[in-house]
Enzyme design. Structure first.
Site, mmCIF file in Angstrom:
data_model
loop_
_atom_site.group_PDB
_atom_site.id
_atom_site.type_symbol
_atom_site.label_atom_id
_atom_site.label_comp_id
_atom_site.label_asym_id
_atom_site.label_seq_id
_atom_site.Cartn_x
_atom_site.Cartn_y
_atom_site.Cartn_z
ATOM 1 N N PHE A 62 0.805 -1.227 0.000
ATOM 2 C CA PHE A 62 0.000 0.000 0.000
ATOM 3 C C PHE A 62 0.839 1.280 0.000
ATOM 4 O O PHE A 62 0.332 2.353 -0.314
ATOM 5 C CB PHE A 62 -0.973 0.002 1.185
ATOM 6 C CG PHE A 62 -0.453 0.673 2.423
ATOM 7 C CD1 PHE A 62 0.338 -0.012 3.323
ATOM 8 C CD2 PHE A 62 -0.746 2.002 2.681
ATOM 9 C CE1 PHE A 62 0.829 0.618 4.458
ATOM 10 C CE2 PHE A 62 -0.269 2.639 3.821
ATOM 11 C CZ PHE A 62 0.524 1.929 4.707
ATOM 12 N N LYS A 63 2.118 1.169 0.327
ATOM 13 C CA LYS A 63 2.973 2.358 0.359
ATOM 14 C C LYS A 63 2.999 3.070 -0.998
ATOM 15 O O LYS A 63 3.239 4.272 -1.066
ATOM 16 C CB LYS A 63 4.398 1.988 0.759
ATOM 17 C CG LYS A 63 4.557 1.236 2.066
ATOM 18 C CD LYS A 63 4.299 2.113 3.268
ATOM 19 C CE LYS A 63 4.839 1.536 4.569
ATOM 20 N NZ LYS A 63 4.204 0.271 4.985
ATOM 21 N N ASP A 64 2.759 2.311 -2.084
ATOM 22 C CA ASP A 64 2.727 2.938 -3.409
ATOM 23 C C ASP A 64 1.645 4.005 -3.502
ATOM 24 O O ASP A 64 1.792 4.968 -4.246
ATOM 25 C CB ASP A 64 2.439 1.889 -4.494
ATOM 26 C CG ASP A 64 3.606 0.945 -4.716
ATOM 27 O OD1 ASP A 64 4.762 1.383 -4.555
ATOM 28 O OD2 ASP A 64 3.361 -0.228 -5.047
ATOM 29 N N LEU A 107 3.533 6.878 -2.164
ATOM 30 C CA LEU A 107 4.866 7.187 -2.685
ATOM 31 C C LEU A 107 4.934 7.341 -4.197
ATOM 32 O O LEU A 107 5.952 7.757 -4.732
ATOM 33 C CB LEU A 107 5.873 6.161 -2.174
ATOM 34 C CG LEU A 107 6.280 6.488 -0.731
ATOM 35 C CD1 LEU A 107 6.939 5.296 -0.060
ATOM 36 C CD2 LEU A 107 7.192 7.695 -0.680
#
Ligand code: PLP
Length: 496
Positions: free
Chosen positions: A112-114, A117
């Site tokens: 989920f960091k995408d 980011l």
């Protein structure tokens, strides 16, 4: 809209400066001075929009220094069918009438960091232009696995930026390590650090407060910035998917306008769930936010008792992105609940730095418990949850999402609250193959990318495209360094 530091409410700056700086000089985090409001009417308008527009709209509420056109350019660049393997970007998956998973891992690194980011680099570069800072920026990241790769992908080959990522040598999965050590790009550097995530994060914080190093870097035309979830530019794109999920449920007629739903969030640094809290603050109808922890259940204890205590054993678990004892973003919640009093927050934080603990008074604890519930999941139960969802619903979840699912089921059993609940699914099961295979009762003797083949054969599910290439990419980074050598590694990377 201005932003203020959680440790001194009188420090007030623009969003662009808050994003350019990352952390305030007094050690505090930047938060919006006032919260915008999203009305039922606004939500209705968002229903017909694609994810990119919902996201740009949500960010615009907090970033009025940026034009709608700028923000839409960023979200279109970040979320499209080249970067994401699913046109919906953040789709919901239903397993029963009142239980959904919000899949946030369809981006380039399968976690989920995408979601944050892929956007944040654009916000940062534009913020630097707006603040007229002619220097180059070096982005410094401490990662428990997923942030590092997502930041490397987000910043790779962007002009004017260098990025160095530190990860704990024995604190990430084999696939995560492969993803990082094979990173492409001329402006990237990856270093394994001896120790656990907290050691790595402490090391990065020490570099940020090293004035001597800052001077040296300044002479070379560089300054340091952070892509960790303490940066406002990381948090603001995350608010959007809570709103988007609600719109999807409205669009499908699963909920009525104004109906409250629950979200359960697998939590580490308290960034993702804080974004949910901000969505609630601006008016999204949310009943409860369930904060799910693994064996490192320092947050469960805090939400139950009001006492935060990091003096406890640290466990390396099969949900490594949640192996954290100091959840940095909690500071932002404390600030809101302490009537925006930086002095009070400073006293908690100096107590945490000094004796490793602090306790909030009863009125604050009551406010916390009004909106937050918490749950904890053992290693055994994490595996059981994976097996159960696979066997009962033919749905494969990763170890982090499993912690969330278990916490949500426990919450329902304990409270009888059967409201529609969305479990936030934070990673593809293919990032954590070894544990997922074990959970399914099929421990594997293979390693690396062979594990992915095995999971795919067993479950007849596809390996996400970005992971299929891993085996054939050259390894560019190897070896490890000591925590005390992290500052030197930064200097060396920047050519000094
Ligand atoms: C980062 C991460 C988490 C924890 O999110 P926070 O914002 O740190 O609370 C949970 N699951 C996965 C897969 C992650 O990468």
């Amino acid at each position: 809209m201005l932003y203020q530091s959680t440790r001194n409410e009188n420090t007030k700056i623009n969003a662009s400066l808050a994003i350019a700086q990352g952390l305030s000089k007094d050690g505090g985090l930047y938060v919006p001075e006032a919260f915008p409001v999203i009305k039922p009417y606004d939500l209705k308008n968002l229903i017909s929009m694609p994810y990119q527009k919902r996201s740009a709209y949500t960010m615009g509420l907090f970033l009025n220094e940026f034009t709608a056109k700028e923000l839409e350019l960023y979200t279109n660049t970040a979320y499209n069918t080249k970067t994401y393997d699913c046109a919906g970007i953040a789709p919901l998956h239903m397993i029963s009438e009142n239980t959904y998973f919000l899949e946030l891992w369809h981006g380039p690194t399968c976690a989920f960091k995408d979601m944050a980011l892929q956007v944040m680099p654009h916000l940062l570069i534009q913020s630097l232009r707006k603040t007229n800072d002619g220097r180059n920026v070096c982005v410094l990241v401490a990662t428990s696995g997923d942030t590092g790769k997502a930041a490397l992908e987000g910043f790779c080959d962007i002009a004017g930026v260098n990025i160095i990522v530190f990860y704990p040598k024995n604190g990430v999965s084999e696939i995560q390590e492969l993803q990082m050590t094979s990173q492409r790009g001329d402006n990237v550097c990856v270093k394994a650090v001896e120790g656990n995530f907290d050691d790595t994060q402490t090391g990065v914080k020490a570099i940020f407060s090293d004035n001597e190093l800052a001077l040296k870097l300044d002479k070379k035309g560089y300054f340091l910035s952070s892509a960790n979830s303490i940066n406002w530019g990381r948090l603001v794109p995350q608010i959007a998917y809570y709103i988007s999920a609600y719109c999807d449920l409205l669009a499908d007629g699963k909920i009525k306008q104004g109906e409250k739903i629950n979200f359960c969030v697998p939590t580490g640094n308290f960034g993702n769930i804080l974004a949910a809290y901000y969505a609630y603050k601006i008016g999204l109808p949310i009943g409860k936010l369930i904060c799910a922890s693994n064996r490192n259940d320092v947050l469960t204890q805090f939400i139950n008792t009001g006492a935060y205590d990091k003096n406890r054993a640290f466990f390396t678990t099969i949900s490594p992105s949640m192996d954290i004892l100091v959840s940095s973003n909690l500071e932002r919640l404390l600030f809101e609940l302490s009537d925006k009093d930086g002095g009070i927050v400073s006293s908690y934080m100096s107590s945490l730095a000094g004796k490793g603990s602090y306790a909030v008074p009863k009125p604050i604890l009551e406010q916390i418990q009004q909106i937050f519930a918490s749950g904890y999941c053992s290693e055994e139960d994490t595996k059981k949850a994976i097996k159960k969802t696979w066997e009962n619903h033919s749905y494969l979840i990763d170890t982090h999402t499993a912690v969330g699912y278990k916490a949500m089921c426990d919450y329902r059993a304990n409270t009888g609250d059967e409201s529609l609940a969305v479990v936030v699914s934070t990673a593809s099961p293919y990032k954590f193959c070894e544990s997922v295979l074990e959970a399914l009762g099929q421990p594997s003797s293979r390693s690396g990318t062979g594990l992915m083949d095995e999971l795919s054969e067993l479950t007849n599910t596809p390996i996400p495209a970005p992971l299929t290439q891993l085996g054939s990419l050259p390894q560019r980074f190897s070896g490890s360094i000591k925590r005390n050598d992290m500052g030197r590694a930064v200097m060396k990377f920047l050519g000094g």
